[in-house]
Write a protein that holds these residues in place. Structure first.
Motif, PDB file in Angstrom:
ATOM      1  N   TRP A  48     -26.485 -54.488   5.542  1.00 52.44           N
ATOM      2  CA  TRP A  48     -26.800 -53.300   6.325  1.00 52.44           C
ATOM      3  C   TRP A  48     -25.710 -52.238   6.136  1.00 52.44           C
ATOM      4  O   TRP A  48     -26.007 -51.063   5.938  1.00 52.44           O
ATOM      5  CB  TRP A  48     -26.929 -53.671   7.809  1.00 52.44           C
ATOM      6  CG  TRP A  48     -27.349 -52.527   8.666  1.00 52.44           C
ATOM      7  CD1 TRP A  48     -28.623 -52.140   8.928  1.00 52.44           C
ATOM      8  CD2 TRP A  48     -26.499 -51.595   9.338  1.00 52.44           C
ATOM      9  NE1 TRP A  48     -28.609 -51.031   9.745  1.00 52.44           N
ATOM     10  CE2 TRP A  48     -27.319 -50.682  10.008  1.00 52.44           C
ATOM     11  CE3 TRP A  48     -25.121 -51.466   9.441  1.00 52.44           C
ATOM     12  CZ2 TRP A  48     -26.811 -49.634  10.770  1.00 52.44           C
ATOM     13  CZ3 TRP A  48     -24.616 -50.426  10.204  1.00 52.44           C
ATOM     14  CH2 TRP A  48     -25.456 -49.530  10.857  1.00 52.44           C
ATOM     15  N   ALA A  49     -24.458 -52.671   6.192  1.00 54.04           N
ATOM     16  CA  ALA A  49     -23.346 -51.737   5.983  1.00 54.04           C
ATOM     17  C   ALA A  49     -23.394 -51.151   4.575  1.00 54.04           C
ATOM     18  O   ALA A  49     -23.166 -49.950   4.386  1.00 54.04           O
ATOM     19  CB  ALA A  49     -22.010 -52.446   6.220  1.00 54.04           C
ATOM     20  N   TYR A  50     -23.703 -51.973   3.590  1.00 53.51           N
ATOM     21  CA  TYR A  50     -23.831 -51.478   2.214  1.00 53.51           C
ATOM     22  C   TYR A  50     -24.956 -50.447   2.117  1.00 53.51           C
ATOM     23  O   TYR A  50     -24.795 -49.394   1.500  1.00 53.51           O
ATOM     24  CB  TYR A  50     -24.098 -52.645   1.255  1.00 53.51           C
ATOM     25  CG  TYR A  50     -24.471 -52.179  -0.124  1.00 53.51           C
ATOM     26  CD1 TYR A  50     -23.502 -51.675  -0.978  1.00 53.51           C
ATOM     27  CD2 TYR A  50     -25.786 -52.217  -0.554  1.00 53.51           C
ATOM     28  CE1 TYR A  50     -23.847 -51.214  -2.234  1.00 53.51           C
ATOM     29  CE2 TYR A  50     -26.131 -51.767  -1.802  1.00 53.51           C
ATOM     30  CZ  TYR A  50     -25.168 -51.269  -2.645  1.00 53.51           C
ATOM     31  OH  TYR A  50     -25.518 -50.804  -3.880  1.00 53.51           O
ATOM     32  N   GLY A  51     -26.085 -50.734   2.738  1.00 48.99           N
ATOM     33  CA  GLY A  51     -27.202 -49.789   2.719  1.00 48.99           C
ATOM     34  C   GLY A  51     -26.839 -48.453   3.344  1.00 48.99           C
ATOM     35  O   GLY A  51     -27.216 -47.393   2.848  1.00 48.99           O
ATOM     36  N   CYS A  52     -26.103 -48.491   4.457  1.00 45.92           N
ATOM     37  CA  CYS A  52     -25.633 -47.242   5.083  1.00 45.92           C
ATOM     38  C   CYS A  52     -24.765 -46.442   4.119  1.00 45.92           C
ATOM     39  O   CYS A  52     -24.889 -45.228   4.020  1.00 45.92           O
ATOM     40  CB  CYS A  52     -24.820 -47.549   6.336  1.00 45.92           C
ATOM     41  SG  CYS A  52     -25.781 -48.006   7.769  1.00 45.92           S
ATOM     42  N   LEU A  53     -23.873 -47.132   3.429  1.00 48.98           N
ATOM     43  CA  LEU A  53     -22.949 -46.446   2.526  1.00 48.98           C
ATOM     44  C   LEU A  53     -23.660 -45.815   1.330  1.00 48.98           C
ATOM     45  O   LEU A  53     -23.220 -44.785   0.821  1.00 48.98           O
ATOM     46  CB  LEU A  53     -21.872 -47.415   2.040  1.00 48.98           C
ATOM     47  CG  LEU A  53     -20.853 -47.828   3.094  1.00 48.98           C
ATOM     48  CD1 LEU A  53     -20.001 -48.982   2.579  1.00 48.98           C
ATOM     49  CD2 LEU A  53     -19.989 -46.659   3.507  1.00 48.98           C
ATOM     50  N   THR A  54     -24.755 -46.407   0.880  1.00 49.75           N
ATOM     51  CA  THR A  54     -25.428 -45.882  -0.308  1.00 49.75           C
ATOM     52  C   THR A  54     -26.120 -44.547  -0.068  1.00 49.75           C
ATOM     53  O   THR A  54     -26.387 -43.826  -1.024  1.00 49.75           O
ATOM     54  CB  THR A  54     -26.463 -46.875  -0.864  1.00 49.75           C
ATOM     55  OG1 THR A  54     -27.448 -47.140   0.137  1.00 49.75           O
ATOM     56  CG2 THR A  54     -25.800 -48.152  -1.331  1.00 49.75           C
ATOM     57  N   VAL A  55     -26.420 -44.216   1.166  1.00 48.65           N
ATOM     58  CA  VAL A  55     -27.091 -42.944   1.432  1.00 48.65           C
ATOM     59  C   VAL A  55     -26.141 -41.858   1.906  1.00 48.65           C
ATOM     60  O   VAL A  55     -26.577 -40.791   2.316  1.00 48.65           O
ATOM     61  CB  VAL A  55     -28.257 -43.097   2.442  1.00 48.65           C
ATOM     62  CG1 VAL A  55     -29.349 -43.938   1.890  1.00 48.65           C
ATOM     63  CG2 VAL A  55     -27.774 -43.611   3.764  1.00 48.65           C
ATOM     64  N   VAL A 109     -17.785 -48.350  -3.252  1.00 52.80           N
ATOM     65  CA  VAL A 109     -19.229 -48.576  -3.140  1.00 52.80           C
ATOM     66  C   VAL A 109     -19.784 -49.123  -4.460  1.00 52.80           C
ATOM     67  O   VAL A 109     -20.666 -49.986  -4.455  1.00 52.80           O
ATOM     68  CB  VAL A 109     -19.964 -47.295  -2.697  1.00 52.80           C
ATOM     69  CG1 VAL A 109     -21.468 -47.475  -2.757  1.00 52.80           C
ATOM     70  CG2 VAL A 109     -19.541 -46.909  -1.290  1.00 52.80           C
ATOM     71  N   LEU A 110     -19.263 -48.663  -5.577  1.00 51.46           N
ATOM     72  CA  LEU A 110     -19.688 -49.212  -6.868  1.00 51.46           C
ATOM     73  C   LEU A 110     -19.326 -50.693  -6.957  1.00 51.46           C
ATOM     74  O   LEU A 110     -20.128 -51.514  -7.420  1.00 51.46           O
ATOM     75  CB  LEU A 110     -19.053 -48.436  -8.019  1.00 51.46           C
ATOM     76  CG  LEU A 110     -19.437 -48.898  -9.424  1.00 51.46           C
ATOM     77  CD1 LEU A 110     -20.926 -48.782  -9.654  1.00 51.46           C
ATOM     78  CD2 LEU A 110     -18.666 -48.100 -10.456  1.00 51.46           C
TER      79      LEU A 110
END
Length: 169
Positions: A48-55, A109-110
């Motif tokens: 979920w945290a990763y998904g937030c960061l991608t946008v 993020v990468l």
């Protein structure tokens, strides 16, 4: 950059509700072994945290994939609202103020993307959970609610981590 609509937020909340319902171990199991129950939440929360960061304004292929997934989620949610319950669609869900990621924050993020890909490929048990968590995060990460406000500290943490790691090199 895509703006989340009420339909997109609805999709994210549906994913969150689905996951929490399937995760819930029951009161007895939760009181006897809360650590195990919390550990079962960890893959979803990480994704979920990763998904937030991608946008959060990331460009390139990762940003394009996140924007495309958000666009599809908006469309699916808006269609479900119109055809499912007769509500209006297409209204902006009042997005939060974005905290842009720094160059080193983008690098983190990468790295997280590589970790997510490896986790999804390796973990047969948590692959679905990781995918649902990332999808939920990218739909709720730009909303105006509590989930959207969580994106700001996440961005600050990633920017700090990137500055600390790359600043030491």
């Amino acid at each position: 950059m895509q703006i989340v609509t009420i339909g997109g937020v609805t999709v994210g909340l549906c994913i969150l509700g689905y996951f929490l319902t399937t995760w819930w171990p029951g009161r007895k199991a939760l009181t006897h072994d809360p650590v195990r129950a919390a550990a079962d939440l960890a893959p979803f929360l990480f994704a979920w945290a990763y998904g937030c960061l991608t946008v959060l304004g990331i460009g390139g292929l990762i940003g394009w994939a996140a924007d495309t997934a958000l666009w599809i989620s908006n469309w699916l949610g808006d269609a479900a609202l119109v055809w499912g319950v007769g509500a209006q669609a297409g209204q902006a869900a009042g997005g939060t103020v974005y905290l842009p990621l720094t160059q080193t924050g983008g690098a983190v993020v990468l790295i997280l993307t590589a970790v997510m890909v490896a986790l999804v490929k390796k973990s047969k048990q948590h692959g679905k959970t990781l995918k649902l968590g990332a999808w939920c995060g990218l739909t709720l990460g730009t909303s105006a609610g509590i989930a959207g406000f969580a994106a700001v500290p996440l961005a600050q943490a990633v920017n700090w981590l990137g500055g600390t790691v790359y600043g030491a090199l």
